[in-house]
Design an enzyme around this catalytic site. Structure first.
Site, mmCIF file in Angstrom:
data_model
loop_
_atom_site.group_PDB
_atom_site.id
_atom_site.type_symbol
_atom_site.label_atom_id
_atom_site.label_comp_id
_atom_site.label_asym_id
_atom_site.label_seq_id
_atom_site.Cartn_x
_atom_site.Cartn_y
_atom_site.Cartn_z
ATOM 1 N N ASP A 116 9.840 10.903 -5.152
ATOM 2 C CA ASP A 116 9.552 10.035 -4.009
ATOM 3 C C ASP A 116 10.461 8.815 -4.022
ATOM 4 O O ASP A 116 10.002 7.686 -3.872
ATOM 5 C CB ASP A 116 8.083 9.615 -4.027
ATOM 6 N N LYS B 32 -2.018 -1.670 -9.785
ATOM 7 C CA LYS B 32 -2.104 -0.630 -8.761
ATOM 8 C C LYS B 32 -3.454 0.062 -8.890
ATOM 9 O O LYS B 32 -3.752 0.682 -9.910
ATOM 10 C CB LYS B 32 -0.972 0.375 -8.932
ATOM 11 N N ARG C 188 0.842 -1.187 0.000
ATOM 12 C CA ARG C 188 0.000 0.000 0.000
ATOM 13 C C ARG C 188 0.875 1.233 0.000
ATOM 14 O O ARG C 188 1.951 1.229 0.600
ATOM 15 C CB ARG C 188 -0.913 0.029 1.229
#
Length: 1101
Positions: free
Chosen positions: A926, A827, A807
């Site tokens: 990220d 996803k 997750r």
């Protein structure tokens, strides 16, 4: 015919002779060979033409009158490549300067062949490796500049052979070891600048043999011990710069014998004892820095002898006694900092004689008395800080009339009387802080002209009157604090003019009327507190436009009506307090979208209906959920059991019915759970959480009993009076809340606060159905390989929890075994109900991944949009993420060093592709170990572009999304809010540290709070490198340890606090490759080979 042949022969001979004359000489050919190793991207060396007869007119070249090259100066030409020792074929070369370029590789040993070289300047490049011993053979060398590179190892002990050396500049490298005593032989040495390295040991007393020394700069190292008394022999020394080391002991009185000293910088060490009186003998002193030590005693009166001093800083020590009036003799003084000591008594009025003074900071002491009137006449004073003392009396009335203030802070004293009117006469005041005093009267209307003001802090005084309408003309205001005064009147609609306002505190006053709807214009507001006033009316729905707000407190007023659903749009809210009002209706279901909320206070209102099940989505709730003393009915939602971080839960004094959900009993974080005075039935769940709570928390529920008792009997209420809540219950629960926060929340609040305070506004939702925009739906709408939505539903067993792979912030990843036997990863992005970020992520991820192909980038097979489901179809990675692998125990971890090295290199190559080979450039935003996925061969693949940012993508909606995950976020993002590839490089450096140490990116607060700080602290504390390595790795293999040490250095380069100091991803790939290619072990320990803190650029090293 014969004549023609003769003529032709003559022509050919002449042409040949001309060519011979015009051919480039030997030195020119050497320079062209030297140039061949360089990349001249800007064409600075275009004049280096092989058709010239000699190079003397070429850019950067200087020659004698005999056309012999003596100087090659290529400073600042944006050159890259490597440095070739062929340059030493220029036998007359005396100066070689290639500074401020991007030249990499080791310093060539064969530079020692430059036998006539006097100046070698390699500063500000990308050189790495050790300082070659062979350089000490260039006995003609006078100036050696190697600063701002990536050199490691120690200074060669043969440095003493350079008998002609006058200047040694090697600061900002990763050099370690001791300062070699052989430097005592350098009798002509005038300058040593070796700061910002990792030198250890003591300052050798032999350095006093450098009798010509003028500058000794060893700041930002790991030097220990005391200051050698022998330094007094350096009678030519003007600059002694030793700040930020580990020096200790007393400052020797002999320092006063260095009579020519102009700069003494001993700050940020561990010196103890008093400031020696002999320091007053240094009459040529210009700058004296002793701050941030452990000095005690009084400031010697002899300080007044330093009549030429411009800056004196003794702050952050433990100095006692009075401030010497002799400071008034130092008429050239521009800066005087004595803050954060234990100084007593009044401020000497003699300071008013320092007519050149610009900065005076006496804050955080125990000074008393009044502020001297003489200070108001200092014409150059721009920064005056006297806060946190015991000063009293009135502020001098003309302060600001003669001074060109930018910062004025007198807060936290006992000053009284009115606020003077002249603070901003020169229109340069930026910060005015007078809070926590006893000031009275009105806010002066003269502030209406102070257009420069950004922070006005007058809270916690006794100010009266209304808000001057002139305040709302200060368009640059970012902070307005007027809380805890006696202000009254209405809140003007002109408040909406302050569009740059970020912090507004008007609490604890007597304001009446309504909050104007123009409050919605404050689109940059982060904190708004107007609690404990007499405000009425509805909470304006326009507050929903304040999309950046994080803390909203409207409690303790008389607001009525429904809570506006629009407050559910404030997705950055961390604290929401609406308690102690007269609000009616239901709790908005939209509050479930406030997923960053840490505290929700709705107690003491007239709210009714059921508790929304959506409150169970507030999984960040930690400090408190208080919906007590309302008229809520229905059952307690089982979804509240999802609040796994919650510490305080108040549901008491409502009309709740049914049983206590067992899920609440499993909230191990709960410290207080009060559900008394309701209509609950059944038994209290027999869990550890409820067992440790007093029965009064369950009293007043006639159908509820304690399961621990042998005979289950109803629990007796202690009090069921609503009046008790209104009178004192609110305060009591606040006290309990604060106590529990202090005990149980310090770490987690800091952890979450650091993460969320740097997040920015998410963009408005843009429907995916809009196919008019290019690069969004045109190329990739239909999934490839014939996948259908129904096929994906079947392959994931209707997106069952049993096939969840992981997750993330954007959605959940499922394993899908297709009917044809192929396994893929699907996803599923979060629904729109959880905010626009999912659709923005969907669009950005498609636009990014759909266009790139690389062996180290996760392949995107396609995507599917069906009704409200957004699905991304990825290549399946059977070994999961790097983060998962690293979190396994010792017996289950499958990653030896060889595997980790290949993962580091593969991930670096993938990220390098994004940064340097994609057009437009792609910044990942990220990078973390959970976004580096591993296939069956443990090959690294960079994935999860939910936060990807295409620099030039016009329609990407993720451009203002938060950049990164906590523990990985580059420090500059907190204040620039801008994302560059350097942010990715910082994050990648954290991943490298995870690979090496096996530790997660977030560490306990006492260890620094994150992995980077833990590593830096370990290095500063001289922890052996091998103890930082993951204990699951084999550290008996010297080659493995060597490679890990080199990768550790690379990681520290990547996580440099300064973005400019971080390498590019191409350089990272090259360094990782070279780490494995290195054939020799480094003899020095990495424990101190890396600069860990950036120095202030204005400070000398």
């Amino acid at each position: 015919m014969r004549g023609r042949i003769c003529f032709l022969a003559i022509v050919i001979l002449c042409s040949f002779s001309f060519i011979l004359v015009r051919s480039l000489n030997e030195e020119g050919r050497v320079l062209l060979e030297f140039k061949a190793f360089l990349n001249d991207s800007n064409g600075y060396l275009a004049s280096w033409n092989q058709l010239d007869s000699n190079p003397c007119n070429w850019t950067g070249i200087a020659c004698t009158h005999l056309r012999t090259v003596t100087s090659v100066d290529l400073n600042g030409m944006n050159l890259s490549g490597t440095l070739s020792p062929l340059i030493c074929k220029l036998h007359g070369l005396r100066k070689l300067n290639v500074s401020t370029n991007f030249i990499s590789g080791p310093i060539p040993q064969d530079l020692s062949l430059c036998r006539s070289l006097e100046v070698l300047d390699l500063c500000t490049n990308r050189f790495h490796g050790v300082i070659p011993i062979q350089l000490t053979m260039i006995i003609t060398l006078k100036k050696l500049y190697l600063c701002e590179n990536y050199l490691f190892g120690s200074i060669p002990r043969q440095i003493g052979n350079l008998s002609s050396l006058q200047e040694l500049v090697i600061y900002s490298n990763n050099l370690t070891g001791v300062i070699p005593p052989s430097m005592a032989k350098l009798r002509q040495l005038r300058i040593i600048r070796a700061g910002r390295n990792g030198f250890s040991g003591v300052i050798p007393s032999e350095i006093s043999g450098c009798e010509s020394l003028k500058v000794l700069g060893l700041a930002e190292n790991l030097l220990e011990g005391s200051l050698p008394k022998q330094l007094e022999k350096l009678q030519n020394l003007t600059d002694l710069i030793l700040w930020q080391n580990r020096l200790s002991g007393e400052i020797p009185p002999s320092v006063g014998n260095i009579s020519r000293l102009e700069v003494l910088a001993l700050h940020e060490n561990y010196f103890t004892g008093s400031i020696p009186r002999e320091i007053g003998k240094l009459t040529k002193m210009k700058r004296l820095y002793l701050y941030t030590n452990q000095l005690t005693g009084e400031i010697p009166r002899e300080i007044g002898n330093l009549i030429d001093a411009a800056e004196i800083d003794f702050s952050e020590n433990q100095l006692t006694g009075f401030i010497p009036k002799e400071f008034g003799h130092i008429l050239n003084l521009k800066l005087l900092h004595l803050f954060e000591n234990i100084l007593l008594g009044p401020i000497p009025r003699e300071l008013g004689e320092l007519t050149l003074l610009e900065k005076l900071d006496l804050s955080i002491n125990r000074l008393n008395g009044t502020i001297p009137q003489e200070l108001q006449f200092l014409p150059y004073l721009v920064d005056l800080q006297l806060f946190d003392n015991q000063l009293e009396g009135k502020i001098p009335p003309l302060i600001g009339f003669y001074s060109n203030f930018s910062v004025l802070d007198m807060s936290a004293n006992s000053l009284s009387g009115p606020i003077p009117a002249h603070f901003c006469r020169f229109q340069t005041l930026i910060l005015l802080s007078l809070g926590s005093n006893k000031l009275s009267g009105n806010i002066p209307r003269d502030l209406k002209t102070c257009k420069s003001l950004t922070k006005l802090m007058l809270g916690d005084n006794q100010l009266t009157g209304s808000l001057p309408i002139e305040l709302f003309n200060l368009q640059n205001l970012t902070a307005l604090e007027l809380h805890q005064n006696w202000l009254s009147g209405n809140i003007s609609a002109d408040l909406g003019k302050l569009k740059n306002l970020e912090r507004l505190r008007l609490a604890n006053n007597n304001f009446t009327g309504e909050i104007p709807p123009e409050i919605g214009n404050l689109t940059k507001i982060v904190g708004f507190n107007i609690s404990s006033n007499q405000l009425t009316g509805h909470i304006p729905k326009e507050l929903g436009s304040c999309v950046t707000i994080q803390r909203l407190d409207l409690s303790g007023n008389k607001f009525s009506g429904y809570i506006a659903q629009e407050l559910g749009q404030l997705v950055y809210l961390e604290i929401l307090r609406l308690s102690d009002n007269r609000l009616t209706g239901e709790i908005p279901h939209s509050f479930g979208d406030l997923t960053r909320l840490m505290e929700l206070q709705l107690g003491g209102n007239l709210l009714s209906e059921n508790i929304p099940v959506e409150l169970g989505k507030l999984t960040s709730l930690q400090i408190s959920l208080n919906i007590s003393h309302n008229n809520l009915s229905g059952t307690i939602p089982d979804s509240l059991g999802n609040l796994q971080m919650l510490e305080i839960l108040y549901l008491n004094d409502n009309k709740l019915s049914g049983e206590i959900p067992a899920s609440i009993g499993n909230l191990m974080s709960l410290l207080i759970c009060n559900i008394s005075n309701n209509n609950l039935v059944g038994t209290v769940p027999d869990t550890a959480v409820f067992q440790r709570m007093d029965s009064s928390n369950f009293a007043g529920n006639h159908g509820l009993c304690n399961s621990q008792r042998s005979h289950c009997q109803p629990l007796v209420p202690h009090s069921d009076s609503k009046l008790n809540w209104l009178i004192n219950g609110s305060q009591r629960q606040k006290i309990l809340t604060i106590t529990c926060i202090v005990i149980g929340s310090v770490f987690l609040i800091t952890f979450l606060g650091l993460c969320w305070t740097i997040k920015r506004r998410e963009p408005a939702f843009v429907a995916l159905e809009d196919q008019t925009k290019p690069d969004v739906m045109d190329s990739y709408y239909f999934p490839k390989k014939g996948f259908t939505y129904q096929g994906l539903v079947d392959a994931t067993r209707n997106f069952s929890e049993d096939v969840v792979l992981g997750r993330g912030a954007c959605g959940t990843v499922y394993k899908a075994e297709m009917s044809g036997g192929e396994v893929i990863a699907v996803k599923k992005l979060n629904s729109r109900g959880e905010g626009a970020s999912s659709d923005n992520s969907f669009r950005a991820e498609i636009s990014t991944l759909g266009k790139i192909r690389h062996r180290n980038i996760v392949k995107l097979y396609g995507f599917c949009y069906h009704q409200n489901s957004n699905l991304l179809l990825y290549e399946y990675m059977s070994k999961g993420s790097l983060g998962e692998q690293l979190q396994r125990g010792e017996k289950n971890c499958l990653l030896d060093w060889n595997a980790r090295y290949r993962i580091a290199l593969g991930a670096a190559e993938g990220l390098c592709y994004l940064h340097h080979d994609c057009r437009p450039q792609i910044v990942h935003r990220d990078i973390k170990s959970n976004n580096i996925l591993l296939d069956e061969r443990f090959q690294a693949h960079v994935g999860d572009f939910g936060l990807a940012k295409l620099i030039d993508l016009s329609y990407s909606k993720s451009m203002s999304a938060v950049a990164g995950s906590y523990g990985y976020i580059a420090p500059e993002y907190a204040y620039t809010m801008k994302v560059t590839e350097k942010c990715d490089i910082y994050s990648f450096g954290v991943v490298l540290l995870e690979l090496i140490t096996g530790k997660p990116p977030v560490q306990p607060l006492e260890q620094g709070g994150d992995l980077v700080n833990w590593v830096r602290r370990s290095i500063r504390n001289m922890i052996p490198t091998i103890e930082m390595f993951d204990a699951r790795l084999d550290t008996n293999d010297k080659r493995t340890v060597h490679e890990m040490s080199l990768v550790l250095k690379i990681a520290l380069f990547c996580t440099s606090n300064s973005p400019a100091s971080r390498p590019t991803m191409r350089e990272v790939v090259a360094m990782i490759t070279e780490a494995r290619g290195s054939s020799s072990l480094s003899s020095s320990s990495i424990t101190s080979e890396t600069p860990l803190e950036e120095a202030n650029s204005s400070k000398e090293i």
